[in-house]
Scaffold this motif. Structure first.
Motif, PDB file in Angstrom:
ATOM      1  N   GLU A  58       1.766  -5.881   8.979  1.00  0.00           N
ATOM      2  CA  GLU A  58       2.257  -4.800   8.134  1.00  0.00           C
ATOM      3  C   GLU A  58       1.576  -4.844   6.766  1.00  0.00           C
ATOM      4  OE1 GLU A  58       6.502  -5.063   7.962  1.00  0.00           O
ATOM      5  OE2 GLU A  58       6.753  -4.572  10.083  1.00  0.00           O
ATOM      6  N   PRO A  59       1.350  -3.648   6.188  1.00  0.00           N
ATOM      7  CA  PRO A  59       1.622  -2.337   6.760  1.00  0.00           C
ATOM      8  C   PRO A  59       0.725  -2.058   7.968  1.00  0.00           C
ATOM      9  CG  PRO A  59       0.345  -2.114   4.753  1.00  0.00           C
ATOM     10  CD  PRO A  59       0.721  -3.552   4.848  1.00  0.00           C
ATOM     11  N   ARG A  60       1.175  -1.159   8.822  1.00  0.00           N
ATOM     12  CA  ARG A  60       0.492  -0.928  10.091  1.00  0.00           C
ATOM     13  C   ARG A  60      -0.954  -0.493   9.895  1.00  0.00           C
ATOM     14  NH1 ARG A  60       4.069  -0.491  14.494  1.00  0.00           N
ATOM     15  NH2 ARG A  60       5.761  -1.966  14.067  1.00  0.00           N
ATOM     16  N   VAL A  61      -1.239   0.194   8.787  1.00  0.00           N
ATOM     17  CA  VAL A  61      -2.607   0.621   8.535  1.00  0.00           C
ATOM     18  C   VAL A  61      -3.551  -0.573   8.457  1.00  0.00           C
ATOM     19  CG1 VAL A  61      -2.405   0.631   6.004  1.00  0.00           C
ATOM     20  CG2 VAL A  61      -4.015   2.170   7.131  1.00  0.00           C
ATOM     21  N   GLY A  62      -3.018  -1.748   8.065  1.00  0.00           N
ATOM     22  CA  GLY A  62      -3.843  -2.944   7.986  1.00  0.00           C
ATOM     23  C   GLY A  62      -4.347  -3.419   9.328  1.00  0.00           C
ATOM     24  N   ARG A  63      -3.710  -2.974  10.404  1.00  0.00           N
ATOM     25  CA  ARG A  63      -4.150  -3.395  11.736  1.00  0.00           C
ATOM     26  C   ARG A  63      -5.506  -2.812  12.117  1.00  0.00           C
ATOM     27  NH1 ARG A  63       1.266  -3.902  15.571  1.00  0.00           N
ATOM     28  NH2 ARG A  63       2.624  -4.829  13.970  1.00  0.00           N
ATOM     29  N   SER A 101       1.426  -4.716  -5.676  1.00  0.00           N
ATOM     30  CA  SER A 101       2.570  -4.969  -4.807  1.00  0.00           C
ATOM     31  C   SER A 101       2.233  -4.584  -3.383  1.00  0.00           C
ATOM     32  CB  SER A 101       3.796  -4.171  -5.266  1.00  0.00           C
ATOM     33  OG  SER A 101       4.834  -4.266  -4.313  1.00  0.00           O
ATOM     34  N   GLY A 102       2.643  -5.434  -2.439  1.00  0.00           N
ATOM     35  CA  GLY A 102       2.478  -5.124  -1.024  1.00  0.00           C
ATOM     36  C   GLY A 102       3.625  -4.337  -0.457  1.00  0.00           C
ATOM     37  N   ARG A 103       4.628  -4.021  -1.292  1.00  0.00           N
ATOM     38  CA  ARG A 103       5.792  -3.296  -0.793  1.00  0.00           C
ATOM     39  C   ARG A 103       5.453  -1.844  -0.516  1.00  0.00           C
ATOM     40  NH1 ARG A 103      11.485  -5.099  -3.536  1.00  0.00           N
ATOM     41  NH2 ARG A 103      11.340  -7.329  -3.081  1.00  0.00           N
ATOM     42  N   GLY A 104       6.321  -1.221   0.259  1.00  0.00           N
ATOM     43  CA  GLY A 104       6.154   0.179   0.612  1.00  0.00           C
ATOM     44  C   GLY A 104       6.581   0.375   2.049  1.00  0.00           C
ATOM     45  N   GLY A 105       6.211   1.506   2.624  1.00  0.00           N
ATOM     46  CA  GLY A 105       6.565   1.779   4.004  1.00  0.00           C
ATOM     47  C   GLY A 105       5.855   0.853   4.977  1.00  0.00           C
ATOM     48  N   ARG A 106       6.416   0.749   6.182  1.00  0.00           N
ATOM     49  CA  ARG A 106       5.839  -0.151   7.180  1.00  0.00           C
ATOM     50  C   ARG A 106       4.494   0.341   7.688  1.00  0.00           C
ATOM     51  NH1 ARG A 106       9.996  -1.815  11.738  1.00  0.00           N
ATOM     52  NH2 ARG A 106       8.257  -3.241  12.133  1.00  0.00           N
ATOM     53  N   VAL A 107       4.223   1.628   7.532  1.00  0.00           N
ATOM     54  CA  VAL A 107       2.967   2.180   8.051  1.00  0.00           C
ATOM     55  C   VAL A 107       1.867   2.140   6.993  1.00  0.00           C
ATOM     56  CG1 VAL A 107       1.829   4.198   9.026  1.00  0.00           C
ATOM     57  CG2 VAL A 107       4.168   3.629   9.708  1.00  0.00           C
ATOM     58  N   LEU A 108       2.116   2.710   5.825  1.00  0.00           N
ATOM     59  CA  LEU A 108       1.088   2.832   4.794  1.00  0.00           C
ATOM     60  C   LEU A 108       1.241   1.836   3.656  1.00  0.00           C
ATOM     61  CD1 LEU A 108       0.770   6.712   4.534  1.00  0.00           C
ATOM     62  CD2 LEU A 108      -0.678   5.124   5.807  1.00  0.00           C
ATOM     63  N   GLY A 109       2.354   1.103   3.614  1.00  0.00           N
ATOM     64  CA  GLY A 109       2.540   0.121   2.558  1.00  0.00           C
ATOM     65  C   GLY A 109       2.554   0.773   1.184  1.00  0.00           C
TER      66      GLY A 109
END
Length: 321
Positions: free
Chosen positions: A50-55, A237-245
């Protein structure tokens, strides 16, 4: 060699102790026998995917890198034919791409520096990613004497180093943290502490010259109002939504920056052997120190990650190899 591996994304439960092939150094790399590796929130994010975009970089379905871990302290075991700065036996610190939760890791020598002589391997590992991120944040903000700097997230790894570096640069420092961690932040050198459970730092309009936001727990506009005119907000910050962070918050800051009376900056921390060397000099000079919350052996790496995820950490969690 012994290593901690994962075959899928998930929490600490996906980590397993195993025997794997040892790496060999490429032409410009040094092979480091790991003595200690710190656990960072970046490792936690990579572990969960996470975030999923990191995959897109780390593997869409399954992780490309079975061994995580970046903050390494150890001894040079071997050098590639093009590596000239280090010799076998040198005590070093390094920021690996991945692979630090193991007995051996290969790292390009440009991301390696000599270890501070005043600390052991555990405390040296604890300074790598958090310390260089804080150093780059202070540099990006242009922190200097007589400025008032606020660190939102002052009790964590990056925040703790930011408090110390800002003080070393002559600033007045306010740290934001949970009230139970106030003494820890004051011991790091903060002049003031804000307990986020009972107080809101954004209620003091125009107070700070620099805000380093490591938490992103307030809307961007409210955070910005706490800055003086001409002040600087650094978002890291690495916080944010699970997809785009944090991408949405970063985009909002980039769009707003030309139209507001403060500077809005986003920090993308980068690997740098030069910054590691500067940080090591500051450690040996007594300007900054790594605070270690807990130390775990390699075969209990899952517990180390769980400890960091608990939110109760003061400083860094380190794995001794």
């Amino acid at each position: 060699m012994r290593a901690v591996v994962r075959s899928r994304y998930g929490g600490p439960e996906v980590l397993a102790f195993a025997e794997v092939d040892a790496p060999s150094p490429e032409a410009d790399e040094v092979l480091i026998r790991v003595e200690a590796v710190a656990v960072s929130m970046g490792d936690v994010l990579v572990l969960h995917g996470e975030p999923r975009v990191g995959r897109l970089a780390f593997g869409l379905g399954l992780p490309k890198h079975p061994v995580i871990g970046r903050d390494v302290a150890g001894i040079v075991e071997a050098v590639g034919p093009g590596a000239t700065r280090f010799r076998v036996g040198d005590a070093v610190i390094a920021e690996a791409d991945q692979g630090g939760f193991a007995e051996l890791v290969a790292v390009p020598e440009r991301f390696v520096a000599r270890r501070p002589t005043s600390v052991d391997a555990v405390h040296a590992a604890a300074m790598v990613v958090s310390g260089t991120t804080a150093l780059q944040a202070m540099r990006l903000a242009g922190v200097g004497p007589r400025q008032h700097v606020l660190v939102n997230g002052a009790s964590g790894g990056v925040g703790g180093f930011a408090v110390q570096l800002a003080k070393a640069m002559g600033a007045e420092v306010t740290g934001v943290c949970r009230g139970s961690k106030a003494q820890h932040v004051l011991a790091l050198g903060a002049d003031h502490v804000v307990d986020y459970e009972s107080d809101d730092f954004t209620a003091s309009a125009g107070r700070y010259d620099v805000i380093l936001d490591l938490v992103a727990d307030h809307p961007l506009g409210r955070t910005r109002r706490a800055l003086r005119r001409g002040g600087t907000l650094v978002l890291s910050s690495g916080r944010g939504g699970r997809v785009l962070g944090p991408i949405g918050r970063i985009a909002a800051a980039s769009v707003a920056s030309p139209f507001v009376p403060q500077r809005l900056r986003t920090l993308a921390a980068r690997r740098s052997g030069d910054d590691l060397a500067e940080l090591a000099r500051r450690v040996d000079a007594g300007e900054v120190r790594a605070v270690v919350d807990a130390v775990f052996p390699l075969d209990r790496a899952a517990e180390a990650v769980a400890r960091l995820e608990s939110g109760e950490v003061r400083g860094k969690v380190v794995i001794a190899v």
